[in-house]
Design a protein around this motif. Sequence first.
Motif, PDB file in Angstrom:
ATOM      1  N   GLY A 182      24.339 -23.811  25.406  1.00 28.48           N
ATOM      2  CA  GLY A 182      24.563 -23.793  26.843  1.00 28.48           C
ATOM      3  C   GLY A 182      25.891 -23.121  27.127  1.00 28.48           C
ATOM      4  O   GLY A 182      26.752 -23.027  26.240  1.00 28.48           O
ATOM      5  N   PRO A 183      26.112 -22.646  28.346  1.00 27.01           N
ATOM      6  CA  PRO A 183      27.353 -21.917  28.650  1.00 27.01           C
ATOM      7  C   PRO A 183      28.521 -22.844  28.969  1.00 27.01           C
ATOM      8  O   PRO A 183      28.449 -23.655  29.892  1.00 27.01           O
ATOM      9  CB  PRO A 183      26.965 -21.085  29.870  1.00 27.01           C
ATOM     10  CG  PRO A 183      25.934 -21.929  30.568  1.00 27.01           C
ATOM     11  CD  PRO A 183      25.182 -22.671  29.501  1.00 27.01           C
ATOM     12  N   ALA A 184      29.615 -22.715  28.224  1.00 29.12           N
ATOM     13  CA  ALA A 184      30.834 -23.431  28.598  1.00 29.12           C
ATOM     14  C   ALA A 184      31.360 -22.887  29.925  1.00 29.12           C
ATOM     15  O   ALA A 184      31.906 -23.631  30.740  1.00 29.12           O
ATOM     16  CB  ALA A 184      31.882 -23.289  27.504  1.00 29.12           C
ATOM     17  N   ASP A 185      31.151 -21.584  30.140  1.00 27.89           N
ATOM     18  CA  ASP A 185      31.524 -20.936  31.400  1.00 27.89           C
ATOM     19  C   ASP A 185      30.296 -20.188  31.916  1.00 27.89           C
ATOM     20  O   ASP A 185      29.990 -19.091  31.443  1.00 27.89           O
ATOM     21  CB  ASP A 185      32.688 -19.974  31.172  1.00 27.89           C
ATOM     22  CG  ASP A 185      33.142 -19.284  32.457  1.00 27.89           C
ATOM     23  OD1 ASP A 185      32.488 -19.490  33.502  1.00 27.89           O
ATOM     24  OD2 ASP A 185      34.120 -18.527  32.405  1.00 27.89           O
ATOM     25  N   PRO A 186      29.566 -20.736  32.885  1.00 30.86           N
ATOM     26  CA  PRO A 186      28.337 -20.103  33.369  1.00 30.86           C
ATOM     27  C   PRO A 186      28.535 -18.754  34.050  1.00 30.86           C
ATOM     28  O   PRO A 186      27.562 -18.073  34.351  1.00 30.86           O
ATOM     29  CB  PRO A 186      27.775 -21.140  34.358  1.00 30.86           C
ATOM     30  CG  PRO A 186      28.384 -22.440  33.955  1.00 30.86           C
ATOM     31  CD  PRO A 186      29.752 -22.072  33.476  1.00 30.86           C
ATOM     32  N   SER A 187      29.778 -18.344  34.274  1.00 31.56           N
ATOM     33  CA  SER A 187      30.020 -17.032  34.866  1.00 31.56           C
ATOM     34  C   SER A 187      30.011 -15.921  33.827  1.00 31.56           C
ATOM     35  O   SER A 187      30.128 -14.747  34.174  1.00 31.56           O
ATOM     36  CB  SER A 187      31.369 -17.026  35.602  1.00 31.56           C
ATOM     37  OG  SER A 187      32.450 -17.134  34.684  1.00 31.56           O
ATOM     38  N   THR A 188      29.862 -16.275  32.541  1.00 25.61           N
ATOM     39  CA  THR A 188      29.838 -15.286  31.462  1.00 25.61           C
ATOM     40  C   THR A 188      28.476 -15.285  30.777  1.00 25.61           C
ATOM     41  O   THR A 188      27.639 -16.164  30.999  1.00 25.61           O
ATOM     42  CB  THR A 188      30.915 -15.597  30.411  1.00 25.61           C
ATOM     43  OG1 THR A 188      30.527 -16.762  29.665  1.00 25.61           O
ATOM     44  CG2 THR A 188      32.260 -15.847  31.071  1.00 25.61           C
ATOM     45  N   GLY A 232      16.686 -23.581  39.549  1.00 19.54           N
ATOM     46  CA  GLY A 232      16.926 -24.697  38.642  1.00 19.54           C
ATOM     47  C   GLY A 232      17.793 -24.278  37.473  1.00 19.54           C
ATOM     48  O   GLY A 232      18.420 -23.213  37.475  1.00 19.54           O
ATOM     49  N   ALA A 233      17.815 -25.119  36.435  1.00 18.66           N
ATOM     50  CA  ALA A 233      18.695 -24.929  35.284  1.00 18.66           C
ATOM     51  C   ALA A 233      17.980 -24.197  34.155  1.00 18.66           C
ATOM     52  O   ALA A 233      16.753 -24.282  34.012  1.00 18.66           O
ATOM     53  CB  ALA A 233      19.202 -26.275  34.791  1.00 18.66           C
ATOM     54  N   LEU A 234      18.778 -23.512  33.319  1.00 16.81           N
ATOM     55  CA  LEU A 234      18.223 -22.800  32.164  1.00 16.81           C
ATOM     56  C   LEU A 234      19.250 -22.750  31.043  1.00 16.81           C
ATOM     57  O   LEU A 234      20.429 -22.445  31.272  1.00 16.81           O
ATOM     58  CB  LEU A 234      17.815 -21.377  32.556  1.00 16.81           C
ATOM     59  CG  LEU A 234      17.160 -20.520  31.459  1.00 16.81           C
ATOM     60  CD1 LEU A 234      16.090 -19.607  32.047  1.00 16.81           C
ATOM     61  CD2 LEU A 234      18.180 -19.681  30.694  1.00 16.81           C
ATOM     62  N   LYS A 235      18.802 -23.084  29.831  1.00 17.47           N
ATOM     63  CA  LYS A 235      19.614 -22.907  28.638  1.00 17.47           C
ATOM     64  C   LYS A 235      18.670 -22.574  27.480  1.00 17.47           C
ATOM     65  O   LYS A 235      17.480 -22.332  27.705  1.00 17.47           O
ATOM     66  CB  LYS A 235      20.479 -24.132  28.355  1.00 17.47           C
ATOM     67  CG  LYS A 235      19.728 -25.425  28.119  1.00 17.47           C
ATOM     68  CD  LYS A 235      20.700 -26.601  28.052  1.00 17.47           C
ATOM     69  CE  LYS A 235      21.727 -26.438  26.961  1.00 17.47           C
ATOM     70  NZ  LYS A 235      22.638 -27.596  26.856  1.00 17.47           N
ATOM     71  N   ASN A 277      26.529 -27.120  23.712  1.00 15.46           N
ATOM     72  CA  ASN A 277      27.186 -27.327  24.995  1.00 15.46           C
ATOM     73  C   ASN A 277      26.177 -27.866  26.004  1.00 15.46           C
ATOM     74  O   ASN A 277      25.058 -27.374  26.113  1.00 15.46           O
ATOM     75  CB  ASN A 277      27.789 -26.011  25.501  1.00 15.46           C
ATOM     76  CG  ASN A 277      28.664 -26.221  26.726  1.00 15.46           C
ATOM     77  OD1 ASN A 277      28.168 -26.390  27.828  1.00 15.46           O
ATOM     78  ND2 ASN A 277      29.973 -26.239  26.524  1.00 15.46           N
ATOM     79  N   GLY A 278      26.567 -28.873  26.764  1.00 14.94           N
ATOM     80  CA  GLY A 278      25.643 -29.535  27.683  1.00 14.94           C
ATOM     81  C   GLY A 278      25.388 -28.801  28.980  1.00 14.94           C
ATOM     82  O   GLY A 278      24.487 -29.185  29.735  1.00 14.94           O
ATOM     83  N   ASN A 279      26.139 -27.751  29.263  1.00 17.93           N
ATOM     84  CA  ASN A 279      25.966 -27.027  30.516  1.00 17.93           C
ATOM     85  C   ASN A 279      24.721 -26.132  30.490  1.00 17.93           C
ATOM     86  O   ASN A 279      24.145 -25.876  29.436  1.00 17.93           O
ATOM     87  CB  ASN A 279      27.190 -26.167  30.824  1.00 17.93           C
ATOM     88  CG  ASN A 279      28.409 -27.005  31.151  1.00 17.93           C
ATOM     89  OD1 ASN A 279      28.286 -28.133  31.629  1.00 17.93           O
ATOM     90  ND2 ASN A 279      29.592 -26.486  30.878  1.00 17.93           N
ATOM     91  N   PRO A 322      26.182 -20.133  14.363  1.00 19.17           N
ATOM     92  CA  PRO A 322      27.474 -19.732  14.933  1.00 19.17           C
ATOM     93  C   PRO A 322      27.809 -20.545  16.177  1.00 19.17           C
ATOM     94  O   PRO A 322      26.930 -21.063  16.852  1.00 19.17           O
ATOM     95  CB  PRO A 322      27.265 -18.248  15.269  1.00 19.17           C
ATOM     96  CG  PRO A 322      25.791 -18.088  15.395  1.00 19.17           C
ATOM     97  CD  PRO A 322      25.184 -19.056  14.428  1.00 19.17           C
ATOM     98  N   LYS A 323      29.093 -20.601  16.488  1.00 20.57           N
ATOM     99  CA  LYS A 323      29.542 -21.397  17.626  1.00 20.57           C
ATOM    100  C   LYS A 323      29.175 -20.757  18.960  1.00 20.57           C
ATOM    101  O   LYS A 323      29.097 -21.441  19.983  1.00 20.57           O
ATOM    102  CB  LYS A 323      31.050 -21.641  17.539  1.00 20.57           C
ATOM    103  CG  LYS A 323      31.457 -22.525  16.364  1.00 20.57           C
ATOM    104  CD  LYS A 323      32.917 -22.897  16.420  1.00 20.57           C
ATOM    105  CE  LYS A 323      33.305 -23.778  15.233  1.00 20.57           C
ATOM    106  NZ  LYS A 323      32.532 -25.036  15.213  1.00 20.57           N
ATOM    107  N   THR A 324      28.946 -19.434  18.965  1.00 20.10           N
ATOM    108  CA  THR A 324      28.575 -18.756  20.200  1.00 20.10           C
ATOM    109  C   THR A 324      27.435 -17.783  19.955  1.00 20.10           C
ATOM    110  O   THR A 324      27.222 -17.307  18.838  1.00 20.10           O
ATOM    111  CB  THR A 324      29.766 -17.984  20.800  1.00 20.10           C
ATOM    112  OG1 THR A 324      30.189 -16.976  19.882  1.00 20.10           O
ATOM    113  CG2 THR A 324      30.918 -18.904  21.132  1.00 20.10           C
ATOM    114  N   ALA A 325      26.697 -17.500  21.015  1.00 13.14           N
ATOM    115  CA  ALA A 325      25.687 -16.444  21.043  1.00 13.14           C
ATOM    116  C   ALA A 325      25.812 -15.759  22.402  1.00 13.14           C
ATOM    117  O   ALA A 325      26.687 -16.126  23.208  1.00 13.14           O
ATOM    118  CB  ALA A 325      24.291 -17.043  20.850  1.00 13.14           C
TER     119      ALA A 325
END
Length: 359
Positions: free
Chosen positions: A307-313, A292-295, A320-322, A349-352
């Motif tokens: 959430g990941p803008a790019d789930p491969s990273t 399933g999903a995880l954020k 972010n809705g991903n 911050p915009k990223t973690a």
Amino acid sequence: MKKYIDKLFVLGSLLFLATSCETEGQLTTLATVTFPSAIEVSSSTIVLKEDVSDQPALLVSWPKVTYPISAPVTYAVQFDMPSDIKGSEAWGKAIRIVAGEDVLSKSFTGAELNKIVTDLGLKPNVAADVVIRIESTMDHRIYSDPIMIKVTPYLKTVVIGEIFMPGSYQGWAVETAAALTEIQIGVYQGYMTLPVGAGPGFKLNRGRNWAQFFGAGDTNADMKNMSDTDFTLPGAGSYQIKANLNTLKWSATPYSWGIVGTSQPGGWDNSTPMSYDHQTKTWKITTNLVTGALKFRLNNSWTINYGPADPSTNTINLDNGNAYDIPEAGLYEVTFKINEIDPTSNGYPKTATCTIVKK
């Protein structure tokens, strides 16, 4: 004959629309809705000081706006410069702070208000006018009449000091105790987790030694130099700890990042809380997950989430809705690391970063 049938069809359509309007009730967009009275502020002249910037500086209050239908009303506070509230771009540069549903006031600390007015362009140590109005939203937005206050902001000092928090939660070893970072002059903030079964006591030390420390004073919230009485936490869990050496007060606020999504037991409604490793400054959890999903989100709420803008990273992005996809069930170690030195004045911050590793 056809023209009579056409007339009957038009008449029937009009009767249907009239009946629908009566059964559905009056739409709020067709009604005049206004603020019944003026909004109020706790002070119209405010001089902000950094050494008390964690204290309340402004309270904005407003009357209840009544719409023709019964539903939650969302209110927001808008701040703008007097020069920007007229013309075709009026209020286009306003800073908007959501107050919530069916609330009739919003308080701002000195740090919060200082960030708002400096973002608007006010200069440090110079008094200037700021305009405030309230936005009310149900199916459409209306606004209160604006009011004006005069604010003198301060220039935020860059601070890099630390104090330390030895206690029962980590065996009273000051060398490995959680650190509280200076976020304002004399104001320190940090995070820790009190495990189930650990004692609630702790001290606050100037250095990683016992040369100078603070314990409880007249109350548990009072800091007293070299007091033998321990401060105490309310119970097991994770906390944001704040200590103000200007006012000699401290506080512990329940605070936890957690995982959320269909891969964990709470689904999208309830997060599973993570624990804080104060030595690596990382939030962690080892738990069973299903496909399933995880954020990630803060304090079991969607107000702050990543959430990941790019789930491969391993980089995750604010609001972010991903979500990550957990491909198979099993035991996982999940970590979350964020640089949130001073969320009150700097925002999140915009990223973690995160890791999701199957054991």
